[in-house]
Design an enzyme around this catalytic site. Structure first.
Site, PDB file in Angstrom:
ATOM      1  N   GLN A  69      45.743  -9.951 -13.860  1.00 15.82           N
ATOM      2  CA  GLN A  69      45.356 -10.547 -12.581  1.00 15.82           C
ATOM      3  C   GLN A  69      44.189  -9.802 -11.917  1.00 15.82           C
ATOM      4  O   GLN A  69      43.358 -10.422 -11.250  1.00 15.82           O
ATOM      5  CB  GLN A  69      46.558 -10.591 -11.642  1.00 15.82           C
ATOM      6  CG  GLN A  69      47.588 -11.648 -12.016  1.00 15.82           C
ATOM      7  CD  GLN A  69      48.680 -11.778 -10.979  1.00 15.82           C
ATOM      8  OE1 GLN A  69      48.808 -10.938 -10.073  1.00 15.82           O
ATOM      9  NE2 GLN A  69      49.497 -12.815 -11.101  1.00 15.82           N
TER      10      GLN A  69
ATOM     11  N   GLU B  25       9.669  -8.349  -2.237  1.00 12.32           N
ATOM     12  CA  GLU B  25       9.226  -9.502  -1.445  1.00 12.32           C
ATOM     13  C   GLU B  25       9.917  -9.563  -0.082  1.00 12.32           C
ATOM     14  O   GLU B  25      10.408 -10.602   0.350  1.00 12.32           O
ATOM     15  CB  GLU B  25       9.449 -10.793  -2.239  1.00 12.32           C
ATOM     16  CG  GLU B  25       8.833 -10.703  -3.617  1.00 12.32           C
ATOM     17  CD  GLU B  25       8.221 -11.992  -4.091  1.00 12.32           C
ATOM     18  OE1 GLU B  25       7.994 -12.887  -3.274  1.00 12.32           O
ATOM     19  OE2 GLU B  25       7.960 -12.083  -5.291  1.00 12.32           O
ATOM     20  N   GLY B  26       9.959  -8.433   0.573  1.00 10.72           N
ATOM     21  CA  GLY B  26      10.609  -8.303   1.865  1.00 10.72           C
ATOM     22  C   GLY B  26      11.994  -7.719   1.691  1.00 10.72           C
ATOM     23  O   GLY B  26      12.866  -8.353   1.097  1.00 10.72           O
TER      24      GLY B  26
ATOM     25  N   THR C 150       2.489  -5.315  -9.771  1.00  9.17           N
ATOM     26  CA  THR C 150       2.896  -5.884 -11.055  1.00  9.17           C
ATOM     27  C   THR C 150       1.681  -6.413 -11.803  1.00  9.17           C
ATOM     28  O   THR C 150       0.793  -7.024 -11.208  1.00  9.17           O
ATOM     29  CB  THR C 150       3.899  -7.025 -10.820  1.00  9.17           C
ATOM     30  OG1 THR C 150       5.037  -6.503 -10.138  1.00  9.17           O
ATOM     31  CG2 THR C 150       4.344  -7.643 -12.130  1.00  9.17           C
TER      32      THR C 150
ATOM     33  N   GLY D   9      34.023  -1.469 -18.422  1.00  9.65           N
ATOM     34  CA  GLY D   9      34.461  -0.079 -18.512  1.00  9.65           C
ATOM     35  C   GLY D   9      33.365   0.810 -19.073  1.00  9.65           C
ATOM     36  O   GLY D   9      32.175   0.616 -18.787  1.00  9.65           O
TER      37      GLY D   9
ATOM     38  N   GLU E 235       0.834  -1.206   0.000  1.00 11.59           N
ATOM     39  CA  GLU E 235       0.000   0.000   0.000  1.00 11.59           C
ATOM     40  C   GLU E 235       0.870   1.259   0.000  1.00 11.59           C
ATOM     41  O   GLU E 235       2.051   1.197   0.354  1.00 11.59           O
ATOM     42  CB  GLU E 235      -0.924  -0.008   1.225  1.00 11.59           C
ATOM     43  CG  GLU E 235      -1.900  -1.177   1.201  1.00 11.59           C
ATOM     44  CD  GLU E 235      -2.954  -1.114   2.288  1.00 11.59           C
ATOM     45  OE1 GLU E 235      -3.925  -1.876   2.202  1.00 11.59           O
ATOM     46  OE2 GLU E 235      -2.801  -0.292   3.220  1.00 11.59           O
TER      47      GLU E 235
ATOM     48  N   ILE F  67      34.207  -4.301 -15.370  1.00 13.18           N
ATOM     49  CA  ILE F  67      35.038  -5.030 -16.329  1.00 13.18           C
ATOM     50  C   ILE F  67      34.815  -4.492 -17.742  1.00 13.18           C
ATOM     51  O   ILE F  67      35.743  -4.379 -18.543  1.00 13.18           O
ATOM     52  CB  ILE F  67      34.753  -6.543 -16.243  1.00 13.18           C
ATOM     53  CG1 ILE F  67      35.317  -7.106 -14.928  1.00 13.18           C
ATOM     54  CG2 ILE F  67      35.336  -7.293 -17.439  1.00 13.18           C
ATOM     55  CD1 ILE F  67      34.924  -8.534 -14.639  1.00 13.18           C
TER      56      ILE F  67
END
Length: 326
Positions: A220, A304-305, A96, A280, A65, A278
């Protein structure tokens, strides 16, 4: 007739491709059909489930609500008995399928004096068609752009008394919560799906994009990101499978579904961000899939919580476990 594990896998795979399609399926299944299937009369099942299962009708859960979301026990929408009908007044927010939906599971107050308050709530199946049932403004969201989310308004909206889910009033809180319990497993599966999609986009891009004369996947700094992303996704996936299997075994899984939803949704947000980093600058463009994953991820944390509330739910469940009793 399939298991919760299978349901989670379906939602996970759909979410990897499109959040709107997945959301339509899972809202229909866990939040609308499940309460009818688990608690509805045989007449209600025959009347609503075939059309909802086939997709001839779209459904939604009329729960949240404008004045409160997670605090379900204090909802203000009322359903007053008037002969062979109930008269509903109030409004719902963030619903929804509200604009294009046909049938909804509605939670409303039938006992204003109940103490505690959640014992005064009842669940109903409602359908559009009456002028007292109006769709309010359509909400412009950050993500999930392929699915409508609107406000619902009820002004002396009358429904037949037989639309009450279950055999008696004031049982709605538990009925809807059981659907949300399944829904939290679903959210966890969704989060794994988005995270997996973001990871796959990132690992593919890292092997194509070159920097300093070699693919960035050979650096790396990128490798450690990919390793952490894959490990966390797998942990989230296993938590989700565990909750789904325990749900299939019967009984409540508040603790397990809460843990799965909490961890998976947080990991989803983290992985989506790492995938964008990654990529960019290309990851920040609207044409990039990871830009969409990044916008879709936050709803898992909120929906949902909220995760803040789920942490309290998890803590309360832990404190009730026999092995931790003094």
């Amino acid at each position: 007739g399939m298991s919760h594990v299978a349901y989670g896998l379906v939602c996970q795979e759909l979410e990897r491709c499109d959040s709107g399609v997945r959301s339509f399926v899972s809202v229909q299944g866990s939040l609308v059909m499940y309460p009818i299937f688990a608690y509805g009369s045989e007449e209600q099942k025959q009347q609503f489930l075939p059309d909802l299962a086939s997709g001839r009708k779209r459904g939604g859960l009329a729960l949240t609500e404008p004045g409160g979301g997670t605090d379900v026990a204090n909802l203000q929408t009322t359903a007053d008995k008037d002969g062979e009908e109930y008269v509903i007044n109030g409004s719902k927010m963030f619903i929804t399928n509200a604009k294009y939906g046909d049938a909804f599971c509605l939670l409303a107050r039938t006992d204003r004096s109940a103490d505690p308050k959640h014992r005064g709530l009842s669940a109903f199946v409602i359908e559009k068609g009456d002028p007292g049932f109006k769709v309010g403004r359509e909400l412009n969201k950050l993500g999930y752009m392929g699915l409508d989310t609107c406000e619902l308004i009820f002004e002396n909206f009358r429904i037949p008394a037989e639309n009450l889910i279950g055999s008696e009033e004031n049982q709605g809180f538990g009925q809807v919560m059981s659907g949300l319990e399944t829904g939290r497993i679903n959210v966890a599966a969704r989060a794994v799906g988005v995270a997996q999609a973001a990871f796959e986009a990132a690992i593919r891009y890292s092997q194509q994009r070159e920097s300093f004369g070699q693919p960035i996947s050979q650096h790396q700094a990128i490798q450690t990101k990919l390793a952490d992303m894959a490990t966390k996704i797998q942990a989230a996936r296993l938590l989700t499978y565990d909750a789904a299997r325990k749900k299939d075994d019967g009984g409540r899984v508040d603790l397990e579904s809460g843990m799965a939803k909490l961890f998976s949704s947080e990991i989803c947000q983290e992985v989506a961000m790492e995938a964008m980093r990654i990529h960019g600058g290309y990851g920040y463009l609207k044409e990039s899939a990871v830009e969409r994953y990044y916008r879709d991820a936050p709803l898992m944390i909120i929906g949902e919580g909220t995760n803040e509330v789920l942490r309290l739910v998890i803590a309360k469940q832990l404190l009730r476990l026999p092995e931790y009793q003094l």
